[in-house]
Design an enzyme around this catalytic site. Structure first.
Site, PDB file in Angstrom:
ATOM      1  CG  LEU A  30      -1.902   1.172   1.337  1.00 48.42           C
ATOM      2  CD1 LEU A  30      -2.770   1.315   0.092  1.00 48.42           C
ATOM      3  CD2 LEU A  30      -2.759   1.020   2.590  1.00 48.42           C
TER       4      LEU A  30
ATOM      5  CB  ALA B  10       0.562  -4.086   9.358  1.00 54.89           C
ATOM      6  CE1 TYR B  11       6.203  -9.996  13.417  1.00 56.15           C
ATOM      7  CE2 TYR B  11       4.322 -11.221  12.565  1.00 56.15           C
ATOM      8  CZ  TYR B  11       5.608 -11.199  13.080  1.00 56.15           C
ATOM      9  OH  TYR B  11       6.299 -12.384  13.243  1.00 56.15           O
TER      10      TYR B  11
ATOM     11  CE1 TYR C 277      -1.897  -8.813  10.292  1.00 55.22           C
ATOM     12  CE2 TYR C 277      -3.842 -10.006   9.545  1.00 55.22           C
ATOM     13  CZ  TYR C 277      -2.996  -8.923   9.452  1.00 55.22           C
ATOM     14  OH  TYR C 277      -3.254  -7.930   8.533  1.00 55.22           O
TER      15      TYR C 277
ATOM     16  CE  LYS D 217      -3.731  -4.543  11.158  1.00 59.05           C
ATOM     17  NZ  LYS D 217      -2.872  -3.391  10.761  1.00 59.05           N
TER      18      LYS D 217
ATOM     19  CG  ASP E 105      11.257   1.578  16.372  1.00 58.48           C
ATOM     20  OD1 ASP E 105      10.163   1.024  16.117  1.00 58.48           O
ATOM     21  OD2 ASP E 105      12.009   1.222  17.303  1.00 58.48           O
ATOM     22  CB  ILE E 106       5.748   3.333  14.200  1.00 55.80           C
ATOM     23  CG1 ILE E 106       5.579   1.875  13.773  1.00 55.80           C
ATOM     24  CG2 ILE E 106       5.938   4.250  13.006  1.00 55.80           C
ATOM     25  CD1 ILE E 106       4.294   1.617  12.995  1.00 55.80           C
TER      26      ILE E 106
ATOM     27  CB  THR F  48      -6.736  -7.084   8.707  1.00 56.73           C
ATOM     28  OG1 THR F  48      -6.907  -8.349   8.071  1.00 56.73           O
ATOM     29  CG2 THR F  48      -6.661  -7.316  10.211  1.00 56.73           C
ATOM     30  CG  ASP F  49      -9.901 -10.064   5.881  1.00 51.13           C
ATOM     31  OD1 ASP F  49      -8.796  -9.494   5.797  1.00 51.13           O
ATOM     32  OD2 ASP F  49     -10.078 -11.230   5.500  1.00 51.13           O
TER      33      ASP F  49
END
Length: 288
Positions: free
Chosen positions: A13, A61-62, A126, A130, A37-38, A102-103
């Site tokens: 993205l 994102a991871y 995951y 999220k 580094d967020i 994410t879904d």
């Protein structure tokens, strides 16, 4: 003119946003983990202040879904704690925050498209991390901030299902692909266009959640068949059940997202998944 920080800028993205950046009159700061580094709040704060950032698009994102099952600490740092820090800074500095989710926050047991109000129930680490990021952002509640949940993202950049199918389609004569998981693919370029076009119109007192994917519903099997057809690859796709391809993390069997809210509020027309796949393959030079 907005000063826009894009995190995760080398992912699918983020890369598409970079490609489109010349079409949208913002001043961009593209960063990855080597630049910013967020997971370090002080570092983000200094970056935001020194560059007069007034908008953050968090694409970081991871996303290693299976690896996350064994790497919970790092998945939580990126998908949850970093989002908390970004939300706190957005509130402290009065800046916009657009976060991508994410879904996988859903368990996939629905039989109608998921709305933003449907109950979340992630199956694995995951999705759980999220969701924790979403909840932290909503609890902190920075003004003029939104969450966009998306699904089945692909692009000419990074690692994704389309690129994997193109590679395997050239290497193998036949391939088994799961037919009992259903969703909607998302061409990252379409999502990037949407994000950049709606930025000026984001005005809300509390964090809003939106769903975005391309139009249409398809299984991974049907998606793979269409990739082979468009790329004219001589590889037979065979349908297999999820149980024949076990993975450490459970995938949602149904992850179709209802996009009525984002279409209505921002006046969007969303492309059909086959049209977007066609465009992506042409861009990659794979459309035959």
């Amino acid at each position: 003119m907005a000063n826009v920080l894009v995190t995760g800028a080398n992912g699918q993205l983020g890369s598409e946003i970079r490609e489109l950046s010349s079409l949208f009159p913002y001043i961009y700061f593209f960063t990855d983990q080597n630049i910013l580094d967020i997971t370090d709040k002080e570092q983000i704060t200094q970056f935001v202040k020194s560059n007069s950032i007034d908008t953050i698009i968090n694409c970081a994102a991871y996303t290693a879904v299976d690896k996350a099952e064994e790497d919970k600490i790092n998945a939580d740092k990126v998908n949850h704690l970093a989002v908390r820090y970004l939300a706190e800074i957005a509130k402290e500095e009065d800046i916009k925050l657009l976060h991508i989710s994410t879904d996988y926050v859903f368990d996939g047991k629905n039989y109608t498209p998921y709305t933003e109000e449907d109950r979340t129930n992630p199956n694995g680490v995951y999705g759980a991390t999220k969701l924790a990021g979403e909840e932290a952002m909503r609890d902190i509640n920075p003004k003029n901030s939104i969450i966009i949940r998306t699904s089945w993202v692909y692009s000419g950049y990074g690692a994704n299902f389309v690129k994997t199918m193109l590679r395997l389609g050239k290497e193998k004569k036949d391939l088994g692909v799961i037919f009992d998981q259903v969703g909607s693919p998302t061409y990252a370029k379409d999502l990037a266009k949407t994000i950049l076009s709606i930025l000026p119109n984001i005005e809300n007192e509390k964090v809003e959640i939106y769903h975005y994917s391309n139009e249409g519903v398809v299984s991974w099997y049907d998606f793979a068949k269409e990739i082979m057809r468009m790329a004219k690859l001589d590889c037979t796709i065979k349908p297999i059940e999820t149980k024949e391809y076990p993975t450490p993390a459970m995938r949602p069997h149904y992850s179709v997202l209802n996009k009525s809210k984002i279409k209505k509020e921002f006046g969007l027309t969303i492309p059909y998944w086959k049209d977007s796949l066609d465009e992506c393959l042409k861009t990659m030079g794979e459309r035959k």
